[in-house]
Design an enzyme around this catalytic site. Structure first.
Site, short mmCIF file in Angstrom:
data_model
loop_
_atom_site.label_atom_id
_atom_site.label_comp_id
_atom_site.label_asym_id
_atom_site.label_seq_id
_atom_site.Cartn_x
_atom_site.Cartn_y
_atom_site.Cartn_z
N CYS A 44 0.82 -1.21 0.00
CA CYS A 44 0.00 0.00 0.00
C CYS A 44 0.86 1.26 0.00
O CYS A 44 0.53 2.25 -0.65
CB CYS A 44 -0.92 0.01 1.21
N ARG A 121 -7.86 -3.85 -3.54
CA ARG A 121 -7.26 -2.74 -4.28
C ARG A 121 -8.15 -2.38 -5.48
O ARG A 121 -7.92 -2.84 -6.60
CB ARG A 121 -5.85 -3.10 -4.73
#
EC number: 1.11.1.24
Length: 208
Positions: A44, A121
């Site tokens: 991330c 995601r």
């Protein structure tokens, strides 16, 4: 969960830049909204940093960035500060603190087979009319492709501007697809056109 062609659902949220009403934030601009599973995680961090590095590129194309994860605003702020201290990259676009998972559920970012408490995601491309134009989903263990995100945005904007579809792997400067003929007259006009790159009557390309 919005699908391609659906109006992007409106919402209120707390973000790292303050309270945000999505419909106001998105007014008259494109929005690329993307979720990540959690703050202070390696994949991330690489992704959010990449968006921050490319922020000016998106701004030049009338596109705003909007991040999200199911973390508190305090976690977000600490993470943003940590990333800037460690890498010099400042995540200065709004990141939604979706601690109650309301936005994640509204946009279908929670995939129970992957996780019931962390967003996958996801990437949503929303146009200036508030319409969802493209969706991407990646699992938690594979980072996104920034080059493809940028290519897809330019392709959407180019297709809108020139009113034509685009072929596989299209890049700026490549030819566009000529919409197939719908009448015999259009078919004859296409056959007579010497500027088109023609494969057959239904597949032709043109410079734009």
């Amino acid at each position: 969960m919005p699908r391609i062609g659906d109006k992007a659902p409106d919402f209120n949220a707390v973000t790292t830049t303050g309270k945000l009403q999505f419909s106001e934030y998105a007014k008259d601009s494109w929005v690329v909204m993307f979720s990540h599973p959690a703050d202070f995680t390696p994949v991330c961090t690489t992704e959010m940093s990449a968006f921050a590095v490319e922020k000016d590129w998106f701004t030049e194309r009338n596109t705003k960035l909007l991040g999200l994860s199911i973390d508190s605003i305090h976690s977000h702020l600490a993470w943003v500060n940590n990333v800037r201290e460690k890498t010099g990259v400042y995540l200065d676009f709004p990141i939604i603190a979706d601690i109650d998972m309301s936005v994640s559920k509204l946009y279908g970012m929670l995939h129970p087979g992957e996780s019931a408490t962390a967003a996958v995601r996801a990437v949503f491309f929303i146009d200036p009319k508030g319409v969802t134009r493209l969706l991407m989903y990646y699992p938690m263990n594979v980072g996104r492709n920034m080059d493809e995100i940028k290519r897809a945005l330019v392709a959407l904007q180019t297709s809108d501007e020139h009113k034509c579809p685009l072929p596989i792997d299209w890049r700026p400067g490549d030819k566009a697809i000529v919409p197939p003929p719908k009448t015999l007259k259009q078919l004859e006009e296409r056959n007579a056109n010497t500027e088109y790159e023609k494969v057959d009557f239904y597949l032709a390309k043109k410079a734009i």
